[in-house]
Design a protein around this motif. Structure first.
Motif, PDB file in Angstrom:
ATOM      1  N   SER A 116       0.835  -1.211   0.000  1.00  7.84           N
ATOM      2  CA  SER A 116       0.000   0.000   0.000  1.00  7.84           C
ATOM      3  C   SER A 116       0.869   1.261   0.000  1.00  7.84           C
ATOM      4  CB  SER A 116      -0.928  -0.010   1.208  1.00  7.84           C
ATOM      5  OG  SER A 116      -1.818  -1.110   1.137  1.00  7.84           O
ATOM      6  N   LYS A 117       1.949   1.259   0.780  1.00  5.74           N
ATOM      7  CA  LYS A 117       2.835   2.442   0.819  1.00  5.74           C
ATOM      8  C   LYS A 117       3.478   2.687  -0.546  1.00  5.74           C
ATOM      9  CE  LYS A 117       4.060   2.386   5.726  1.00  5.74           C
ATOM     10  NZ  LYS A 117       5.163   2.237   6.718  1.00  5.74           N
ATOM     11  N   LEU A 118       3.940   1.598  -1.196  1.00  2.00           N
ATOM     12  CA  LEU A 118       4.573   1.771  -2.501  1.00  2.00           C
ATOM     13  C   LEU A 118       3.565   2.200  -3.554  1.00  2.00           C
ATOM     14  CD1 LEU A 118       7.226   1.638  -3.952  1.00  2.00           C
ATOM     15  CD2 LEU A 118       6.866  -0.789  -4.377  1.00  2.00           C
ATOM     16  N   ILE A 119       2.327   1.739  -3.461  1.00  2.00           N
ATOM     17  CA  ILE A 119       1.269   2.174  -4.393  1.00  2.00           C
ATOM     18  C   ILE A 119       1.009   3.668  -4.205  1.00  2.00           C
ATOM     19  CG2 ILE A 119      -1.209   1.995  -4.880  1.00  2.00           C
ATOM     20  CD1 ILE A 119       0.277  -0.243  -6.142  1.00  2.00           C
ATOM     21  N   ASP A 120       0.895   4.114  -2.928  1.00  2.00           N
ATOM     22  CA  ASP A 120       0.675   5.541  -2.662  1.00  2.00           C
ATOM     23  C   ASP A 120       1.794   6.377  -3.269  1.00  2.00           C
ATOM     24  OD1 ASP A 120      -1.530   4.742  -1.333  1.00  2.00           O
ATOM     25  OD2 ASP A 120      -0.756   5.116   0.690  1.00  2.00           O
ATOM     26  N   LYS A 121       3.050   5.893  -3.091  1.00  2.00           N
ATOM     27  CA  LYS A 121       4.194   6.645  -3.593  1.00  2.00           C
ATOM     28  C   LYS A 121       4.241   6.638  -5.109  1.00  2.00           C
ATOM     29  CE  LYS A 121       9.235   6.856  -3.201  1.00  2.00           C
ATOM     30  NZ  LYS A 121      10.448   6.221  -2.608  1.00  2.00           N
ATOM     31  N   THR A 122       3.927   5.498  -5.721  1.00  2.00           N
ATOM     32  CA  THR A 122       3.998   5.375  -7.178  1.00  2.00           C
ATOM     33  C   THR A 122       2.928   6.217  -7.857  1.00  2.00           C
ATOM     34  OG1 THR A 122       4.871   3.131  -6.970  1.00  2.00           O
ATOM     35  CG2 THR A 122       3.963   3.742  -9.104  1.00  2.00           C
ATOM     36  N   LEU A 123       1.689   6.131  -7.345  1.00  2.00           N
ATOM     37  CA  LEU A 123       0.586   6.888  -7.957  1.00  2.00           C
ATOM     38  C   LEU A 123       0.512   8.314  -7.470  1.00  2.00           C
ATOM     39  CD1 LEU A 123      -2.239   4.187  -7.903  1.00  2.00           C
ATOM     40  CD2 LEU A 123      -0.620   4.710  -9.724  1.00  2.00           C
ATOM     41  N   GLY A 124       1.216   8.642  -6.374  1.00  2.00           N
ATOM     42  CA  GLY A 124       1.206  10.009  -5.860  1.00  2.00           C
ATOM     43  C   GLY A 124      -0.093  10.377  -5.190  1.00  2.00           C
TER      44      GLY A 124
END
Length: 610
Positions: A116-124
């Motif tokens: 979830s953290k990496l998705i938030d960072k990737t999609l902004g």
């Protein structure tokens, strides 16, 4: 972000589904409840998990799926030239969540939190921003308008990238202020040129002096390295000698331990040998009990035979008495049966006469039955004719003298009375015949009843005679069986009497039998003791062989021990010398290290001055 493929397993109403997204605008068409919203929701759920779901995680898994089946959604998409794959699952009875993110086929995050953290960072954006921008659930299109103005500006700035631009501008302004501060500070430290030249001359002299010190330090360092190499070489030789010493010392200790174990074993075996040698006289003392044991066994066998004969003799006596009683009873019964069978010929003759009488009775009954049937038929025929004539007479009387004859069609006239008289005569004659037939019928009916009574009487006499004759036949059969059994009993009795004579009359003495048993018990104990002693004595050659082998092994180990001892003496390793050399080597290493540090300091100072 460009969607490529969506794969569903046990998600909502979909057991299995695979959707590939073409380029351009994609539309999903279907009836209410077909699963359109579930497909769109699956994209949000695989990215952000249960926060974006319309219900609890227990309702996400397909109804009807077993606990062992996995609820899984896989989303493939492309962004900034990279291929992404997101996998999210619900497993087990408790629907435990799991997730993973792959970029260009390589795993980048595992677990719900990390993914979830990496998705938030990737999609902004987090899941809330995703719901109010790219994804809007049914009846929630006005979510962005319900935010406060400041919150709405923050979300739009993050979505449009304005937030990063403003952050960069702030950093540039801060860098400008920092550079101005450094410039002002540097200006305060700038000195006069003459003063700087004087300082330069002093620094050059210091630099020359440092070069001389560096040369000296390099020479000292070279000498220290040479001395360290010499000591290290000597230490390596001495360390090799120490390793050989330790190895030989360990081997020596092993041999000493083995030698000690062998000596312990030899002492134990020697003790066992001495004990076995002491048992030899005992064996000779116990040997006579073997013969006594065999004699007692033979005597006990004879006593057991006498005991068995006595028991058998008693049983045979009982059998003889029982057979004599049975024989007497059978003979008495045989006499009674012979007396009863004397009446058998008379009964057979009576039964034959009864059978002849019964056959004659059946013939008479049959004849009476036929006469009865004949007169009954005649009586019925006469009665029918009477009724018919009576009917004709009544018909003529009803017509009267003026009527016409049915046969000749002439008027009756004066013949009317004559015709009536004629009919009446015929009626009287028929009634007389009918009464006569009825009397004959009743007479024969009475004869039939009397005959039946006579027949019942004959049948009872016949059955009684037959019953008595059957009993006599059974008695005859019983007599034959008894005669055969009497013969067999006589033969058995003779056999038992012969067997009784063969058993003899030698008496059985229980006290003698018991005494022999007690003596045998004592002799058995002595025999077991003798066998144990004999088995122990049999081990003497094996003990002596083991002692010889251990003696040879001990001599071999002693030789090896002496060889290792001589090798240690020839090695001449001195632990004190090793410790002293190790200490000198360590001191030289410290000295070398200190020289290297000093040289580095001088060179750093030289570089600073330059």
């Amino acid at each position: 972000m460009h969607l490529i493929k969506l794969e569903l397993n046990n998600y909502r109403r979909f057991e299995e589904a695979l959707i590939e997204f073409p380029d351009g605008v994609v539309g999903i068409i279907g009836n209410n409840g077909a699963g359109k919203s579930s497909l769109v929701e699956a994209i949000a759920w695989v990215l952000y998990g249960n926060d974006v779901a319309r219900s609890s995680k227990e309702e996400i898994k397909r109804l009807g799926a077993s606990p062992s089946e996995v609820c899984r959604v896989i989303l493939d998409f492309e962004m900034n030239g990279d291929n992404y794959r997101v996998v999210r699952e619900l497993k087990g009875v408790s629907n435990t969540a799991d997730a993973a993110l792959f970029v260009n086929g390589r795993p980048q995050a595992r677990g719900v939190t990390a993914t979830s953290k990496l998705i938030d960072k990737t999609l902004g954006m987090d899941w809330k921003s995703f719901l109010v921008s790219f994804f809007a659930r049914q009846r929630e299109l006005n979510a962005l308008t319900e935010y406060q103005p400041a919150k709405r500006i923050e979300v739009l700035s993050r979505l449009l990238g304005i937030e990063r631009i403003e952050s960069a501008i702030k950093k540039l302004r801060q860098d400008k202020r920092d550079c101005q501060t450094k410039l002002e500070t540097t200006r305060g430290f700038v000195a006069d040129v003459v003063q700087l030249q004087q300082q330069l001359q002093l620094k050059q002299k210091e630099q020359e002096e440092l070069k001389k010190q560096i040369s000296q330090k390099e020479l000292q360092l070279k000498l220290a390295k040479t001395e360290f190499a010499r000591l290290a070489s000597e230490f390596e030789l001495l360390r090799s000698k120490k390793e050989n010493h330790n190895r030989l010392q360990k081997e020596l200790e092993i041999k000493q331990s083995q030698l000690k174990d062998i000596e312990v074993q030899m002492a134990s075996l020697q003790k066992d040998k001495e004990e076995v040698l002491r048992l030899i006289p005992s064996q000779e003392e116990l040997k006579p009990y073997l013969d006594r044991h065999s004699q007692l066994l033979t005597q006990l066998v004879e006593q057991e035979k006498l005991k068995q004969k006595t028991s058998t003799r008693k049983s045979v006596e009982e059998q003889i008495k029982a057979h004599q009683d049975f024989l007497k009873q059978d003979q008495q019964r045989l006499q009674a049966l012979q007396s009863d069978l004397i009446l058998r010929p008379g009964l057979e003759k009576d039964l034959a006469e009864l059978n002849q009488r019964f056959i004659h009775w059946e013939q008479e009954l049959d004849a009476s039955q036929k006469q009865y049937n004949l007169y009954s038929a005649q009586e019925k025929s006469f009665s029918d004719q009477v009724r018919k004539l009576q009917k004709q007479l009544r018909h003529i009387e009803e017509l009267g003298p003026e009527s016409v004859c049915d046969q000749c069609l002439r008027p009756l006239g004066k013949d009317f009375e004559q015709i009536k008289s004629h009919f009446q005569q015929e009626l009287d004659q028929l009634n007389s015949q009918a009464k006569t037939a009825a009397r004959q019928r009743d007479q024969h009916f009475q004869n039939i009843q009397n005959a039946k009574l006579e027949g019942d009487k004959l049948q009872k006499q016949k059955e009684l005679s037959q019953s008595k004759l059957n009993q006599l036949e059974q008695a005859a059969e019983e007599k034959d069986n008894l005669e055969r059994r009497v013969l067999q009993s006589v033969q058995n009795l003779e056999n038992f009497q012969k067997a009784y004579q063969e058993l003899g009359t030698q008496p059985y003495q229980p006290e003698v039998h018991q005494k022999l048993q007690e003596e045998l018990k004592q002799a058995e104990a002595k025999k077991q003791q003798y066998l144990q002693v004999s088995e122990r004595i049999k081990t003497l050659p094996q003990l002596e062989k083991k002692l010889q082998e251990l003696e040879q092994r001990r001599n071999t180990l002693a030789e090896e021990q002496n060889r290792f001892t001589n090798s240690l003496e020839q090695l001449k390793f001195d632990p004190a010398e090793f410790q002293q050399l190790e200490s000198e080597l360590e001191q030289q290493r410290q000295k070398l290290h200190q020289s290297e540090l000093s040289l580095k300091d001088l060179r750093f100072t030289e570089m600073t001055l330059a």
